[in-house]
Write a protein that holds these residues in place. Sequence first.
Motif, short mmCIF file in Angstrom:
data_model
loop_
_atom_site.label_atom_id
_atom_site.label_comp_id
_atom_site.label_asym_id
_atom_site.label_seq_id
_atom_site.Cartn_x
_atom_site.Cartn_y
_atom_site.Cartn_z
N SER A 90 -13.69 7.54 -0.01
CA SER A 90 -13.41 6.32 0.91
C SER A 90 -13.35 6.91 2.50
CB SER A 90 -12.26 5.65 0.51
OG SER A 90 -11.86 4.59 1.62
N ARG A 91 -13.61 6.18 3.63
CA ARG A 91 -13.32 6.57 4.82
C ARG A 91 -12.68 5.29 5.68
NH1 ARG A 91 -18.96 8.20 7.60
NH2 ARG A 91 -17.49 8.28 9.47
N ALA A 92 -12.31 4.52 4.73
CA ALA A 92 -11.65 3.25 5.18
C ALA A 92 -10.25 3.26 5.63
CB ALA A 92 -11.53 2.06 4.02
N VAL A 93 -9.93 2.63 6.53
CA VAL A 93 -8.48 2.52 6.88
C VAL A 93 -7.35 2.05 5.86
CG1 VAL A 93 -6.42 1.70 8.44
CG2 VAL A 93 -8.88 2.34 9.41
N TRP A 94 -7.73 0.64 5.30
CA TRP A 94 -7.25 0.18 4.16
C TRP A 94 -7.98 0.36 3.03
CZ3 TRP A 94 -2.26 -1.01 5.26
CH2 TRP A 94 -1.96 -1.18 6.65
N ASN A 95 -7.35 0.95 1.88
CA ASN A 95 -7.98 1.09 0.56
C ASN A 95 -7.43 -0.24 -0.20
OD1 ASN A 95 -10.01 3.18 0.16
ND2 ASN A 95 -8.28 3.89 1.64
N VAL A 96 -7.95 -1.48 -0.48
CA VAL A 96 -7.31 -2.60 -1.19
C VAL A 96 -7.94 -2.59 -2.28
CG1 VAL A 96 -6.95 -5.12 -0.94
CG2 VAL A 96 -7.32 -3.53 1.24
N VAL A 97 -7.03 -3.25 -3.47
CA VAL A 97 -7.38 -3.29 -4.90
C VAL A 97 -7.08 -4.57 -5.19
CG1 VAL A 97 -7.13 -2.13 -7.19
CG2 VAL A 97 -6.93 -0.72 -5.25
N PRO A 98 -8.09 -5.56 -5.11
CA PRO A 98 -7.69 -6.87 -5.72
C PRO A 98 -7.98 -6.65 -7.27
CG PRO A 98 -9.47 -6.91 -3.96
CD PRO A 98 -9.46 -5.41 -4.53
N LEU A 136 -2.80 2.64 0.68
CA LEU A 136 -3.21 1.69 -0.56
C LEU A 136 -2.49 0.39 -0.29
CD1 LEU A 136 -4.13 1.71 -3.39
CD2 LEU A 136 -2.09 2.73 -4.14
N MET A 137 -3.20 -0.73 -0.81
CA MET A 137 -2.66 -1.89 -1.14
C MET A 137 -3.30 -2.67 -2.27
SD MET A 137 -3.17 -5.08 1.74
CE MET A 137 -2.01 -4.35 2.71
N VAL A 138 -2.39 -3.30 -3.20
CA VAL A 138 -2.84 -3.66 -4.38
C VAL A 138 -2.54 -5.27 -3.96
CG1 VAL A 138 -2.60 -3.88 -6.80
CG2 VAL A 138 -2.25 -1.77 -5.66
N LEU A 139 -3.69 -5.90 -4.26
CA LEU A 139 -3.47 -7.68 -4.52
C LEU A 139 -3.77 -8.12 -5.89
CD1 LEU A 139 -5.87 -8.59 -1.79
CD2 LEU A 139 -3.63 -8.37 -1.50
N THR A 140 -2.62 -8.94 -6.23
CA THR A 140 -2.34 -9.19 -7.71
C THR A 140 -2.06 -10.58 -7.61
OG1 THR A 140 -1.18 -7.12 -7.97
CG2 THR A 140 -0.70 -8.86 -9.47
N GLY A 141 -2.34 -11.31 -9.09
CA GLY A 141 -2.27 -12.77 -9.23
C GLY A 141 -1.35 -12.67 -10.46
N ASP A 142 -1.67 -13.73 -11.38
CA ASP A 142 -1.07 -13.93 -12.95
C ASP A 142 0.13 -14.53 -13.00
OD1 ASP A 142 -1.00 -13.20 -15.73
OD2 ASP A 142 0.42 -11.70 -15.41
N VAL A 143 1.30 -14.13 -12.19
CA VAL A 143 2.74 -14.41 -12.42
C VAL A 143 3.33 -15.78 -12.02
CG1 VAL A 143 3.43 -12.25 -13.17
CG2 VAL A 143 3.49 -12.64 -10.80
N HIS A 144 2.42 -16.60 -11.24
CA HIS A 144 2.90 -17.76 -10.78
C HIS A 144 3.96 -17.64 -9.77
CE1 HIS A 144 1.24 -19.33 -15.04
NE2 HIS A 144 0.28 -18.78 -14.12
N VAL A 145 4.27 -16.62 -9.07
CA VAL A 145 5.05 -16.46 -8.02
C VAL A 145 4.70 -15.49 -6.91
CG1 VAL A 145 7.04 -16.88 -9.48
CG2 VAL A 145 6.31 -14.39 -9.24
N GLY A 146 5.11 -15.38 -5.94
CA GLY A 146 4.95 -14.63 -4.75
C GLY A 146 5.76 -13.27 -4.85
N TYR A 147 5.07 -12.05 -4.94
CA TYR A 147 6.02 -11.06 -4.65
C TYR A 147 5.58 -10.18 -3.53
CZ TYR A 147 7.68 -11.03 -9.73
OH TYR A 147 8.05 -11.63 -10.83
N GLY A 148 6.60 -9.10 -2.85
CA GLY A 148 6.08 -8.43 -2.06
C GLY A 148 6.84 -7.09 -2.64
#
Length: 543
Positions: free
Chosen positions: A377-385, A430-442
């Motif tokens: 990767s040469r990206a500034v942000w590596n995002v994992v949906p 590194l940034m991970v994007l997540t769903g599943d749990v029906h709430v918002g977390y940071g």
Amino acid sequence: MTTAQRHDPEFRAAAQHLGRRRFLTATGAAAALAFAVQLPSAGAAAAAELDARRISEDPFTLGVASGDPLPDSVLLWTRLAPRPFEPDAGLPRERVSVHWELAHDERFTRIARRGRATAHPEFHHTVHVEVPHLESGRRYYYRFRAGDWVSPVGRTRTAPAAGSRPARLKLAAVSCQAYHDGWFTAYGHLAQEDLDAVFHLGDYLYEYAVNATGGVRAYTDRRLPAVFNRETVTLEDYRLRYALYKSDPDLAAAHAAHNFVVTWDDHETENNYAGGIPENDVPPEEFLLRRAAAYRAYWENQPLRLPQRPEGPDMRLYRRLHFGELAQFDILDTRQYRSNQAYGDGWQVPGPESEDPGRTMTGETQERWLLDGWRGSRAVWNVVPQQVVFSRRRNVPTPDFKLSMDSWDGYPASRRRLLDGAAAAGLANLMVLTGDVHVGYGLDIKADFDDPGSRTVGTELVATSISSGKDGSDRPANHDALTTANPHMKFYNGRRGYLTVELGAEQARADFRTVSRVTTPGAPIVTAASYVTEAGNPGLTPA
């Protein structure tokens, strides 16, 4: 029944070659093997052609969509369904020619590309058009025509040019839209956002029954057909369920407004399944047939490219997208290849079974693909949906804590390999994007979750549900226990809505957008909280 038995090649081969009629009727390996029928491939002239001028009702009832943008190409989708709540959608088993146009302007006075595609009955008259030779980083408008009928207009956007460094990229993350739990109000607001792409992180539909009044929606002006009031199992069931969901006007508006990049979780097939292992104790051949039906209906009804088309119960959904050198997106599939959950699929005390180093969330091939992609990767942000919570979540701040065996906490060795791989690749953001749990977390991703003082190596942003869980609350009952037990959890909110993230060269900003209710329509959208993380200095701080 062992995992190996559940993946028996005989059962897998049967599911791969099972035709539509067998999906609807077969219940065992013997039936599958005796009556296996190979479905025609896309483009095969397996049926007579219907003159589209004979279509007497609007066939574009389920709208339009686009997805998986490349610098020179977009994927356009629609489905012909004059009567979407009927098994045949009101069309004979004949192929239909569909014309499409892509334009520089909303009035279609400057056409960029046009062509013709075939809606095959074998694929339930869905259309997937990959439009090549486009200009990078620009907006286009598109529409379809069948006979005298013209679809709604959709808006799409190509990715920035390879090697470019765009100043900004704004995305949204969404997940978990149980039709029976409420209105898709958040999608109506999402359609008005200025976005480059929407990442759907799973549970696009739910397999559970929807009654005649639409569950919590409590329809008084209509009744839904009885075909929805049962759990989805067959190909026909899944196809009809997508028709129900896509009939929602707010979801249709969001699809028409933005590119969607989709990945699934469990409910698109069955709750908490793991690889070839079902939630309940049913014969392995039955579940593989069900998975094949679910995967086929998923591809048919999503804006996905040809490489994602399934072969029986197998579908390669993990893939990589680039937005210049600003962001690399590695979209994961954490359902199809995972080991079975340890100690069941709920919250359990961790132990030798869950901590077995041989356990995997992604499967070896996908894991190697991800780590290789990070190294290059040469990206500034590596995002994992991806689908399920990546960071540690202890349920109480005491030594007798439990962890969710369905999330990455149930697969700590698999998580460790990814974190070590990210470190070896030198990923700064590194940034991970997540769903599943029906709430918002940071959440701050820690190098060692057992040591709160260890280095922060990335950021996890969890999008709440669109409707699943009904209205929710700003401060869930377990808020204090969870935030105390997990000091790396910087934000926790239980309302419905979505997440927007703006990526820039120097920082990323996350806005948690929520609505106060989904059990009745029309709630306004607010920003519950905003956080930033600096490039090269991971960790969330309030904006």
